[in-house]
Design a protein around this motif. Structure first.
Motif, mmCIF file in Angstrom:
data_model
loop_
_atom_site.group_PDB
_atom_site.id
_atom_site.type_symbol
_atom_site.label_atom_id
_atom_site.label_comp_id
_atom_site.label_asym_id
_atom_site.label_seq_id
_atom_site.Cartn_x
_atom_site.Cartn_y
_atom_site.Cartn_z
ATOM 1 N N ARG A 112 -12.132 -7.136 -16.191
ATOM 2 C CA ARG A 112 -13.027 -7.151 -17.361
ATOM 3 C C ARG A 112 -14.332 -6.428 -17.065
ATOM 4 O O ARG A 112 -14.861 -5.686 -17.909
ATOM 5 C CB ARG A 112 -13.293 -8.597 -17.776
ATOM 6 N N THR B 224 -6.505 -4.145 -18.531
ATOM 7 C CA THR B 224 -5.978 -5.468 -18.857
ATOM 8 C C THR B 224 -4.470 -5.521 -18.630
ATOM 9 O O THR B 224 -3.936 -6.507 -18.108
ATOM 10 C CB THR B 224 -6.297 -5.820 -20.314
ATOM 11 N N ARG C 68 -15.559 -3.043 -18.834
ATOM 12 C CA ARG C 68 -16.810 -3.100 -19.602
ATOM 13 C C ARG C 68 -17.764 -1.978 -19.216
ATOM 14 O O ARG C 68 -18.389 -1.366 -20.079
ATOM 15 C CB ARG C 68 -17.480 -4.453 -19.383
#
Length: 306
Positions: free
Chosen positions: A295, A218, A299
């Motif tokens: 993302r 991020t 994940r």
């Protein structure tokens, strides 16, 4: 006496009722809630307004195949059309080079600050320099690279020089975010690994970094979003080209920020204003796509708890 009453504390033989709120407390709670919601709405108004304006004025060019496959070469008052392929590729190439240089340095620097140099004089100096880089304007970073790359070494204005300037802007963002993510990793995980006889470097590589991987990715995306929209390094370190140039070490290159700036000065050309909005929307979509990709990577790469 009911079960609820039995669990309440007694004072002088009387049961104290602590379930309700006083009038002052309820008023302050309601006031704080209203102020927070109002602040959120006020913050969302300009964001929604900007997004609506950009999308409504630039979406129609993005629906054409030429926008994604052609450049602006040969576009004049008599010839309309063209696309943003040259600018999209230039932006992605320079951003990729920037990430390849800045991300390893930033992650290694954060690991040093958190895992090895905590409290040392060297760590304090590094942290101080990162704080300075955080506040450096983009034009100052561009002028510094111009002085070194062009004035001292005598190289030409090329896309790689832009990437070097963007490294100075991206480095502190990624390093600080990575540092904070590493600090959030519980010390119990490190101690458990050490108790099993795992060396420190392997603990960092196999336990600490994977645990903080989502936050690190991020931070990298935030750094890319920070630099992909910069205009000053592009204006100073490389000229804008309407042709397709995929070589960052030779010649001028197109980029979405400089395409916006160029079309802003050529409003007499057909669809120039539309291209400004379309290029802005394309840049927003590129950053959005990179964030969604990050993302997904975070994940599927993070450590799964059993």
């Amino acid at each position: 006496m009911s079960l609820i009453a039995e669990n309440k504390p007694a004072y002088d033989g009387k049961v104290l009722d602590l379930s309700g709120k006083s009038g002052a407390r309820a008023f302050r709670n309601t006031l704080a809630t209203v102020l927070i919601v109002l602040a959120f709405v006020l913050a969302m108004i300009p964001l929604v307004w900007i997004l609506f304006t950009v999308v409504s004025k630039g979406y129609h060019l993005l629906l054409t195949a030429d926008w994604w496959s052609q450049s602006q070469r040969g576009i004049t008052v008599r010839r309309e059309g063209g696309g943003a392929y040259h600018a999209i590729m230039g932006t992605l190439i320079m951003a990729l080079i920037t990430a390849v240089i800045a991300v390893p340095i930033a992650i290694l620097g954060a690991i040093f600050l958190v895992e090895y140099g905590k409290g040392t004089r060297t760590a304090k100096v590094v942290s101080f320099m990162i704080d300075i880089l955080t506040g450096v304007p983009s034009i100052v970073a561009a002028l510094f690279i111009y002085a070194v790359w062009i004035t001292i070494f005598g190289f030409n204005r090329v896309g790689f020089a832009v990437s070097l300037a963007l490294v100075l802007l991206m480095l502190p963002v990624v390093l600080r975010s990575t540092e904070e993510m590493l600090k959030l990793v519980p010390d119990e995980l490190r101690e458990a690994s050490y108790a099993l006889g795992v060396p420190k470097w392997k603990t960092i590589l196999k336990v600490v970094v994977p645990t903080a991987f989502g936050g690190i990715v991020t931070g990298v995306m935030l750094g890319l979003a920070r630099v992909m929209g910069e205009t000053a390094p592009l204006l100073i370190l490389v000229g804008y080209s309407k042709n397709i140039n995929l070589n960052p070490f030779n010649g001028f290159m197109g980029a979405l920020p400089t395409m916006i700036n160029q079309d802003r000065t050529e409003l007499a050309l057909p669809n120039a204003a539309d291209r400004v909005w379309a290029a802005a929307l394309t840049l927003i979509l590129l950053v959005l796509a990179l964030n969604l990709l990050a993302r997904l990577i975070a994940r599927f790469s993070a450590i799964k708890s059993k």
